[in-house]
Motif scaffolding. Structure first.
Motif, PDB file in Angstrom:
ATOM      1  N   UNK A  30       0.831  -1.210   0.000  1.00 54.82           N
ATOM      2  CA  UNK A  30       0.000   0.000   0.000  1.00 54.82           C
ATOM      3  C   UNK A  30       0.868   1.263   0.000  1.00 54.82           C
ATOM      4  N   UNK A  31       1.928   1.275   0.801  1.00 54.17           N
ATOM      5  CA  UNK A  31       2.793   2.450   0.873  1.00 54.17           C
ATOM      6  C   UNK A  31       3.493   2.738  -0.444  1.00 54.17           C
ATOM      7  N   UNK A  32       3.970   1.677  -1.088  1.00 52.34           N
ATOM      8  CA  UNK A  32       4.632   1.857  -2.391  1.00 52.34           C
ATOM      9  C   UNK A  32       3.630   2.366  -3.417  1.00 52.34           C
ATOM     10  N   UNK A  33       2.447   1.775  -3.441  1.00 49.43           N
ATOM     11  CA  UNK A  33       1.419   2.213  -4.381  1.00 49.43           C
ATOM     12  C   UNK A  33       0.993   3.651  -4.144  1.00 49.43           C
ATOM     13  N   UNK A  34       0.804   4.008  -2.871  1.00 52.17           N
ATOM     14  CA  UNK A  34       0.398   5.384  -2.549  1.00 52.17           C
ATOM     15  C   UNK A  34       1.482   6.379  -2.948  1.00 52.17           C
ATOM     16  N   UNK A  35       2.740   6.034  -2.683  1.00 53.04           N
ATOM     17  CA  UNK A  35       3.832   6.927  -3.066  1.00 53.04           C
ATOM     18  C   UNK A  35       3.893   7.140  -4.570  1.00 53.04           C
ATOM     19  N   UNK A  36       3.748   6.065  -5.345  1.00 57.09           N
ATOM     20  CA  UNK A  36       3.761   6.175  -6.815  1.00 57.09           C
ATOM     21  C   UNK A  36       2.588   7.013  -7.306  1.00 57.09           C
ATOM     22  N   UNK A  37       1.417   6.770  -6.728  1.00 55.02           N
ATOM     23  CA  UNK A  37       0.216   7.497  -7.130  1.00 55.02           C
ATOM     24  C   UNK A  37       0.370   9.000  -6.890  1.00 55.02           C
ATOM     25  N   UNK A  38       0.764   9.372  -5.685  1.00 60.57           N
ATOM     26  CA  UNK A  38       0.871  10.798  -5.348  1.00 60.57           C
ATOM     27  C   UNK A  38       1.993  11.464  -6.135  1.00 60.57           C
ATOM     28  N   UNK A  39       3.111  10.757  -6.314  1.00 54.05           N
ATOM     29  CA  UNK A  39       4.234  11.340  -7.050  1.00 54.05           C
ATOM     30  C   UNK A  39       3.859  11.615  -8.498  1.00 54.05           C
ATOM     31  N   UNK A  40       3.227  10.657  -9.154  1.00 50.83           N
ATOM     32  CA  UNK A  40       2.809  10.843 -10.554  1.00 50.83           C
ATOM     33  C   UNK A  40       1.801  11.976 -10.657  1.00 50.83           C
TER      34      UNK A  40
END
Length: 410
Positions: A30-40
């Motif tokens: 979840x943390x990796x996915x959230x980081x990728x989502x917000x960064x993009x």
């Protein structure tokens, strides 16, 4: 490799039986996915602001200016325009004059900065894309016409056809006070670009300004539109230093450069902060795998006794941890891309539904939230997240590969 895949997926399924280990694994994904989502998403918003800065603001204001030190203006400016137009980075050159003073209507007064342009040349300029055709027509036919920013017109309560008085300070050699020079102008329309420009700038015909300012050479300076606006500083210095007459050199970064610098600063901060968020999420992969190795110690010992090499044990746990990272990256990237492509429409719909405005056009140069997805940002974000996920698997995977079968089964 098929054996490594089977072991990795089986260990991953078996891990879900342990609630705490399963929670650690899910939190890392979840943390990796959230980081990728917000960064993009945030990078796309920064790209959108940069696009609007270039296409809206930099299409309106000049990328660079050369204006004469002498009060008589630019000598032989038609020949200078012809020579500068041959430069690879120059798209258009225009003569201009600039007047700064107080605009008065009845008892209302407003400080303004008027740029005087040749109507026939200016009517084809990109800045007139924000002005109605009827206003353009009045500007080209009335020698005393003035076009003002929307906020100025609203503050002075102007109607088309109203006469306004422009008061220009008069400078004397001995610095004694004299009455300001007065120019009577006819308001023919307004433009709306957004932000502070609507509150302080306007346009009037060049010939009228030249006559009132006694500029004998017909133009106070030259304004440039460049094909490479983000290199305006270097290009303008090259052009200015090659000019025979003494001129002041200016470019858009002196007046509006803070907007571009703010965008780049926010982009850098966002990148650093969210990459660290992804890195922290990847640490959960380490925790989850370490606990999995401790839990499956006996199974690893049996497999190594049966002939499974240490290298394959290492690859098994690396693959297991990488699966968590891949799932997080895939989901976060997909959601980020979809959101970035539709964010402007979604925010606009929410603003209409709630009757609120996220960005005020009186403050910002855009009154909506712009986005522009760059696929290189998506690729870089995904690659960084996968690399961090892979690095996070190294320690627990090496720990599993170094297990002694005898000690693991004791």
């Amino acid at each position: 490799m098929s054996l490594v895949w089977q072991l990795a997926t089986r260990f991953r399924r078996a891990k879900q039986a342990n609630g705490f280990v399963s929670f650690i694994s899910a939190s890392s994904t979840f943390g990796i996915g959230l980081g990728c989502f917000v960064l993009i998403l945030l990078l796309s918003v920064m790209n959108g602001f940069q696009r609007e800065l270039e296409q809206r603001l930099l299409a309106f204001i000049p990328h660079g200016e050369l204006y004469a030190v002498s009060s008589q203006g630019i000598e032989n400016w038609p020949q200078a325009i012809e020579r500068f137009s041959q430069h690879n980075s120059v798209e258009k050159v225009q003569p201009y004059a600039k007047l700064t003073g107080m605009l008065q209507k009845a008892r209302q007064m407003k400080a303004v900065e008027l740029t005087a342009l040749e109507p026939d040349i200016a009517s084809s300029d990109a800045l007139f894309d924000y002005i109605d055709d009827e206003v353009k027509q009045r500007y080209t036919t009335d020698k005393d016409a003035v076009i003002l920013g929307k906020s100025i017109a609203e503050q002075l309560k102007l109607e088309v056809g109203d006469t306004v008085q422009l008061l220009i300070p008069t400078v004397t050699d001995d610095l004694t006070f004299v009455a300001p020079q007065t120019i009577w102008l006819t308001y023919v329309g307004s433009f709306s670009l957004g932000g502070e420009l609507d509150n302080r700038v306007g346009f009037m015909p060049l010939k009228t300004a030249v006559e009132k300012l006694n500029i004998s050479h017909g133009a106070q300076g030259l304004r440039f539109q460049l094909s490479t606006p983000f290199q305006a500083r270097q290009v303008m210095r090259e052009l200015g230093y090659s000019f025979e007459q003494a001129v002041y050199i200016s470019d858009w970064t002196r007046t509006q450069g803070h907007l571009y610098q703010d965008i780049q600063l926010v982009r850098l901060i966002v990148y650093i902060a969210l990459v660290l968020v992804i890195a922290v999420a990847c640490f959960n992969i380490v925790s989850g795998l370490v606990m999995t190795v401790a839990e499956k110690k006996s199974s690893i010992g049996i497999l190594m006794t049966m002939g499974l090499s240490a290298n394959k044990v290492r690859m098994t746990f690396m693959l297991q941890g990488l699966l968590n990272g891949c799932i997080g990256v895939a989901v976060g990237t997909a959601v980020g891309v979809i959101t970035a492509l539709n964010l402007t429409d979604w925010i606009t719909s929410i603003e209409r539904l709630l009757g609120v405005s996220l960005l005020s056009g009186d403050i910002y140069f855009v009154n909506f939230l712009p986005t522009e997805l760059h696929w290189q940002d998506v690729m870089i974000t995904a690659v960084i997240a996968l690399i961090l996920s892979l690095i996070s698997t190294l320690y627990p995977a090496n720990k599993a590969a170094k297990l002694s079968p005898a000690k693991a089964l004791s």
